[in-house]
Structures are given as structure tokens and as C-alpha cells.
Design an enzyme around this catalytic site. Structure first.
Site, mmCIF file in Angstrom:
data_model
loop_
_atom_site.group_PDB
_atom_site.id
_atom_site.type_symbol
_atom_site.label_atom_id
_atom_site.label_comp_id
_atom_site.label_asym_id
_atom_site.label_seq_id
_atom_site.Cartn_x
_atom_site.Cartn_y
_atom_site.Cartn_z
ATOM 1 N N GLU A 226 0.826 -1.216 0.000
ATOM 2 C CA GLU A 226 0.000 0.000 0.000
ATOM 3 C C GLU A 226 0.859 1.263 0.000
ATOM 4 O OE1 GLU A 226 -2.754 -0.693 3.305
ATOM 5 O OE2 GLU A 226 -4.075 -1.771 1.935
ATOM 6 N N ASP A 301 -8.426 -9.069 4.437
ATOM 7 C CA ASP A 301 -8.222 -7.898 5.280
ATOM 8 C C ASP A 301 -9.271 -7.765 6.379
ATOM 9 O OD1 ASP A 301 -7.224 -5.579 6.267
ATOM 10 O OD2 ASP A 301 -7.875 -4.293 4.630
ATOM 11 N N GLU A 329 -12.652 -2.305 12.301
ATOM 12 C CA GLU A 329 -12.681 -1.558 11.041
ATOM 13 C C GLU A 329 -13.834 -1.989 10.140
ATOM 14 O OE1 GLU A 329 -9.026 -1.849 8.842
ATOM 15 O OE2 GLU A 329 -9.878 -0.874 7.059
HETATM 16 C C1 GCU Z 1 -6.139 -2.224 5.827
HETATM 17 C C2 GCU Z 1 -6.533 -0.911 6.457
HETATM 18 C C3 GCU Z 1 -5.421 0.078 6.371
HETATM 19 C C4 GCU Z 1 -4.150 -0.520 6.971
HETATM 20 C C5 GCU Z 1 -3.829 -1.830 6.279
HETATM 21 C C6 GCU Z 1 -2.683 -2.584 6.929
HETATM 22 O O1 GCU Z 1 -6.022 -2.099 4.468
HETATM 23 O O2 GCU Z 1 -7.685 -0.416 5.818
HETATM 24 O O3 GCU Z 1 -5.804 1.223 7.078
HETATM 25 O O4 GCU Z 1 -3.072 0.342 6.830
HETATM 26 O O5 GCU Z 1 -4.942 -2.680 6.366
HETATM 27 O O6 GCU Z 1 -2.983 -3.507 7.686
HETATM 28 O O7 GCU Z 1 -1.532 -2.282 6.685
#
Ligand code: GCU
Length: 594
Positions: A226, A301, A329
Site C-alpha cells: 500500500e 483484510d 474496522e
Molecule cells: C487495511 C486498512 C489500512 C491498513 C492496512 C494494513 O487495508 O484499511 O488502514 O493500513 O490494512 O494492515 O496495513
């Protein structure tokens, strides 16, 4: 002896903090400490922080064992108990500006971007006490999407100050680090893990940290995921990256918790749920012994229900930790009452606790007076700690303990109704959000509420809800079988065969692993479409029944907490209906064509 004295003072102090908190900030900590309690050290006991309780006598090998035993006595335990895991760690996704990623209970208890900020040591002491009371012995102080600033002198100093407050409670601090820090902080032109200058930079940093915090735990790392920097940026592997950090920490006994939550990098385009195994399986055996691979319980997730993550089957030579998410979440955040122990126990029914060396839980704690936003969300913090201590405990026992310590309701009929509500709440959430293996049909970005038709051309496809159900006029679901994306092939037997065959795949995972016609008949005799409707309606009915239970519990609960939970239950009733109505309306446009 002196040590023991200090320790006894600490125990008395903790009693005072519990007593002082008879307001909305109350946690499960009870104040009725028996006054004839005896604490004794027995150096012949097993070498850990376990305890033995007989009557009002607590015996342990270590002082921490005595502390843990004292809390166990408060919750009515007798007999001997030892921690199953050495590492029982909270992961705070707190940013250094004080905000919290996926935090729903106010800002951070650790960070604030004001230069005038001073730590609230009495608050942190209460946090530490709460953690210690359930056996949590480590905490990662900042978000996995980590600011490089965490490694500057100023922030190391703040970490030291926090460590000093938490230490007496047996809580070791860890930090998340940004892999690109040497470059991002302007010290070097690269963060290549094989570059000697980079290696030296991290060694110096480790030295600086341990000078300030001799019992510092180590680093948690999110790399090449990400948008975070990582070893791929230099053509290196995750093992190269993790080992470089592990070498820097090794002389001081520190560990690296390296996350396997990666997608969209090297294996971009592949089914997202397969990418962790694709990336890490070939690295098994290549990690240093102070590296632990930390993986989410499911391969996607933190959805309300996922099959277990098959990476746990693949890494046989690498130490592994599970990452559970306490902050909800994808489970109604701090607005829905959802007790998570049954979900975590479900995970342990697939991944044997013995396969892991520790457990991490993404914390749900913030500055809100009641710590977690929803009073019942405290039960998830509690359950996490208890399961990290002993994953064999049942969800039911943990719920019972928490209820007794939190509300102290004398009516057993009400207690059993409250327990039943907690135990059913996760399945209810699955039903009104995403039954039959549906997943990730949440609103974009904040993940609160339904958006099954969600699609944005400028977003990666794996962020778009439509990618996860692929409904059309004939069918719904994703074919992840051996003739589809092949995700089922990553599982060990018997799950591989069980999940691969549409006729044997458990219905709770049907649309996760298979694409099926709307008209397919399920065990109930109903078609897929009718079954979806049944689950969505059932989820709503369950929440309605929770509201009735809560009304009946009113005489048992103090007015403030009763009202606060009541308000949230009203919201949850509306939200469950919203989920049902939006999803059924959306899917009906396809299903009704059949
Ligand atoms: C999910 C979450 C993110 C977080 C990511 C992670 O995608 O929405 O906010 O950073 O997990 O676990 O790194």
C-alpha cells in the site's frame, strides 16, 4: 526483598487507580481485593510469568507472575496457569500527530502534534494496568504506516518516556519503522538493505534506541505494501530487508515483526488473497531467527468472516505471529456491538495455536472516556489479552469473566442473556453484512456501511467492491477453485479438497471460493438468492433481539453506561437494516432476472 516491597506498593497503587475510576472510564478492573492476600515467590516453578493460586495465596516464579496472579484471583481463578505465548502484543495504529488509523475512540493516548504535549502518565498507568490485568506484555506505539520521524532523537526520547511508565507493568515497547527512513530523513541517498552504509545506519540507530531503552522490544515493519517503501525498491527480497534490521537488533535481543500483508507489488494482478503466499513461501527458511512473520488471520483484510490465511501452512521454518484486529474496522467500528472472541476462536480452529510464537492485536484504544468508543468494545480488548495468554479458553468463559467484572450484575438470568447476546453478535454481523462468503462490499476508504456496487475507475480494482462478488444476471461469487484463480490450492488438506469442490465447500465460504448460479439450491432447500435474503433478515432480527435483551438488563446496569450502549444499539438496528436493504436491492437487479 526490596523488590518485593516496591512491588507490593505497586499492587496497592493499582487498587487505588481502580477505585478512582468509578465513572464512565471504568474498565473491567474490579476493586474488591481480598485483604488477606499472600504473595510468594517460588523459584522452582516453570520459567515464565505464570502463577499458582490457592485460596488467597498467589505463588509465582517472577514478580510479573505475582501481578498476573493477583488479577486472576480477582476474577475468581484458582489453580495454576502459564502464558501460552511469550509475545502478547498490542499494535497501535497511532500516528504521531495524534490521529489513529482505523481508530474509533478518539485520538491517541501516546501522541499529539502539539509541541506543548506532555504525556498523561496517570492515563498511561491505567492503560498499562488494564493490559497487565489480562497478560498483555508488549505494545507497538505507532502506526504500521510509519513516519520516518519516529527514528529521530526527539521521538526516541518520547518512546523512552512511555517505556518508563509502562515498564513496571511488564509492558515492553516496540515501534513500527518506515523502511525508507535512512533516505527519508536525508541521512543517506538510499535505503537499499544490502548497502553497507544503510546497514551501518540501522546499527547506529539500534544502538541509540537501546541506550535510551535497554529493554526495547524491536521493530514492526510494513514494507512494499500500500505504497510503503521496502526492499523491492532496490530489487531485494523481503528476507534481505527483514534480515538487515534483525542483524541490527540482534546484539540487544530485539526482534523484527515483518508483516506479510502485501499485495499489488511483485505479484500485482494476481488474485489478492493469493499474493502473500506467492511472495513469502519461497523465502521460508531464509529469515534470521529473530524475525517473525506477522500475518492477518485471513488472506484478505479483517473481514467479518474469512477463511484462515494459508500462509500459516506454508512457512514451516519461519517463526510466525497472527495479527488480529481488535478495532472493528469492518465490523461496525465502535458503533456496533460485536464480540470478536468467536471469530478468533474460529481462526484457532484452523491454525493450531502451537504453530505461532505470538499474537498481535490491532488496538481499539483512544482518548475517549470509556477507552474504546463502545463499552462492549472493551470486551474485545479483554478477550484479545485472555486468548493471547491462553488460546484454549472458550469465548463463553471470556464473555462471562468480562461481564462479571465489568457490570457486576447479580441476576444470573440477565447475565446469561447478555452473554448470549455477545456470543451471537459476530454471526449476526456476518449475516447482516456479508453472508455466504461475500466480502469487501464496504463503502470506500472508511469502510463503514454497504456499497456492493462500488467501483471507481481510478482506484486499483482490488479496492472496488464489485471485484469481490462479480454478480451478474446468472451468477455471483469469485471462482477461486483450481479451475479459477487457484486460491484453494494454497490450502493444506483436507481444506484444499473441501474448499475446491463446490459441493463440499462450507456454505459460509461459498461465494468466497466459488461462483454459483443464483438458482443453485443450498442445504436448506432454498436457492442462493433466497438464502441470501434469509441471512440478511436473520442478521437484522438478531440485532433486534439484542435490543430487547438490553432493555431487560436495565435494572442491572448503571444509568450512564446503559444509556450509552442503548444509543449505539439503536444505531446498530438502523445500520443492520441499511445493510440488508442496500445489499438486497443491489443484488436483486441481477437475481430477479432469474
Ligand atoms: C487495511 C486498512 C489500512 C491498513 C492496512 C494494513 O487495508 O484499511 O488502514 O493500513 O490494512 O494492515 O496495513
Amino acid at each position: 526483598m526490596n523488590n518485593l516491597k516496591t512491588f507490593l506498593t505497586l499492587l496497592l497503587l493499582s487498587l487505588t487507580t481502580a477505585l478512582a475510576a468509578e465513572d464512565g472510564s471504568r474498565l473491567w478492573l474490579r476493586s474488591e481485593m481480598p485483604d488477606d492476600i499472600t504473595l510468594q515467590i517460588d523459584s522452582t516453578m516453570p520459567d515464565d510469568d505464570g502463577y499458582r493460586i490457592s485460596g488467597h495465596t498467589v505463588t509465582a516464579r517472577t514478580q510479573m507472575g505475582l501481578l498476573y496472579g493477583r488479577y486472576a484471583l480477582l476474577r475468581g481463578e484458582q489453580g495454576e496457569s502459564h502464558p501460552f505465548y511469550r509475545l502478547r502484543i498490542l499494535n497501535h495504529w497511532d500516528n504521531i500527530d495524534g490521529s489513529i488509523e482505523r481508530g474509533y475512540a478518539g485520538n491517541s493516548i501516546f501522541w499529539n502534534d502539539s509541541s506543548l504535549f506532555t504525556l498523561n502518565s496517570s492515563l498511561l498507568t491505567r492503560y498499562a494496568e488494564a493490559c497487565a490485568s489480562i497478560g498483555i506484555n508488549g505494545t507497538v506505539l505507532n502506526n504500521v504506516n510509519a513516519s520516518p520521524k519516529m527514528l529521530t532523537r526527539e521521538y526516541i526520547r518520547r518512546v523512552k518516556d512511555i517505556a518508563d511508565i509502562l515498564r513496571p507493568w511488564g509492558i515492553r515497547v516496540y515501534i513500527s519503522v518506515n523502511f525508507g527512513s535512512p533516505k527519508a530523513l536525508g541521512d543517506l541517498k538510499t535505503a537499499d538493505p544490502l548497502d553497507p552504509k544503510v546497514r551501518r545506519w540501522w546499527q547506529k540507530k539500534a544502538k541509540e534506541i537501546y541506550k535510551a531503552i535497554p529493554d526495547f522490544g524491536g521493530f514492526l515493519v510494513k514494507a512494499n505494501s500500500e505504497g510503503q517503501p521496502g526492499p523491492f525498491d532496490y530489487g531485494r527480497t523481503h528476507a534481505d530487508g527483514a534480515n538487515m534490521l534483525a542483524d541490527a537488533l540482534k546484539p540487544y535481543g530485539g526482534i523484527v515483526m515483518w508483516r506479510s500483508f502485501v499485495y499489488g507489488a511483485k505479484h500485482q494482478g494476481e488474485d489478492r488473497v493469493k499474493q502473500a503466499v506467492s511472495e513469502f513461501a519461497e523465502l521460508d527458511g531464509k529469515f534470521r531467527d529473530n524475525v517473525i512473520l506477522q500475518s492477518k488471520n485471513g488472506p484478505l483484510d479483517f473481514q467479518p468472516r474469512e477463511p484462515y490465511a494459508p500462509i500459516f501452512d506454508h512457512m514451516t521454518k519461519t517463526a510466525q505471529m497472527a495479527e488480529l484486529q481488535i478495532t472493528q474496522e469492518y465490523l461496525g467500528q465502535s458503533k456496533h456491538l460485536v464480540y470478536l472472541a468467536p471469530m478468533w476462536k474460529e481462526f484457532f480452529s484452523y491454525v493450531s495455536p502451537e504453530r505461532l510464537v505470538g499474537i498481535a492485536g490491532v488496538a481499539n484504544i483512544g482518548l475517549d472516556t470509556n477507552w474504546c468508543g463502545h463499552h462492549f468494545s472493551q470486551a474485545n480488548w479483554y478477550a484479545f489479552g485472555r486468548l493471547a495468554w491462553n488460546p484454549m479458553l472458550s469465548s463463553e468463559q471470556i464473555a462471562e469473566e468480562w461481564l462479571t467484572q465489568t457490570f457486576n450484575c447479580q441476576f444470573s438470568i440477565v447475565n446469561s442473556q447478555l452473554k448470549s447476546m455477545m456470543l451471537r453478535s459476530r454471526e449476526a454481523c456476518v449475516d447482516y453484512m456479508m453472508p455466504l462468503g461475500l466480502h469487501h462490499i464496504f463503502k470506500f476508504d472508511h469502510h463503514m456501511g454497504p456499497d456492493p456496487g462500488g467501483f471507481k475507475a481510478d482506484y486499483p480494482i482490488e479496492w472496488c467492491p464489485v471485484y469481490y462478488h462479480r454478480a451478474n444476471a446468472d451468477s455471483i461469487g469469485v471462482d477461486r477453485s483450481s479451475t479459477g484463480t487457484g486460491a484453494t490450492l494454497q490450502y493444506r488438506e483436507p481444506y484444499r479438497s473441501l474448499y475446491d469442490n463446490v459441493d463440499t465447500c462450507p456454505e459460509q465460504f461459498l461465494l468466497w471460493f466459488h461462483r454459483v448460479p443464483w438458482t443453485r439450491r443450498l442445504k436448506s432447500g432454498r436457492t442462493v438468492w433466497k438464502e441470501l435474503q434469509w441471512h440478511y433478515n436473520h442478521g437484522v432480527e438478531e440485532v433486534d433481539s439484542f435490543a430487547v435483551i438490553w432493555q431487560e438488563a436495565k435494572p442491572c446496569i448503571d444509568a450512564q453506561r446503559w444509556q450509552e450502549v442503548e444509543n449505539r444499539l439503536e444505531f446498530q438496528q438502523k445500520d443492520a437494516r441499511l445493510w440488508r436493504d442496500v445489499c438486497l436491492k443491489y443484488f436483486s437487479q441481477f437475481a430477479l432476472k432469474k
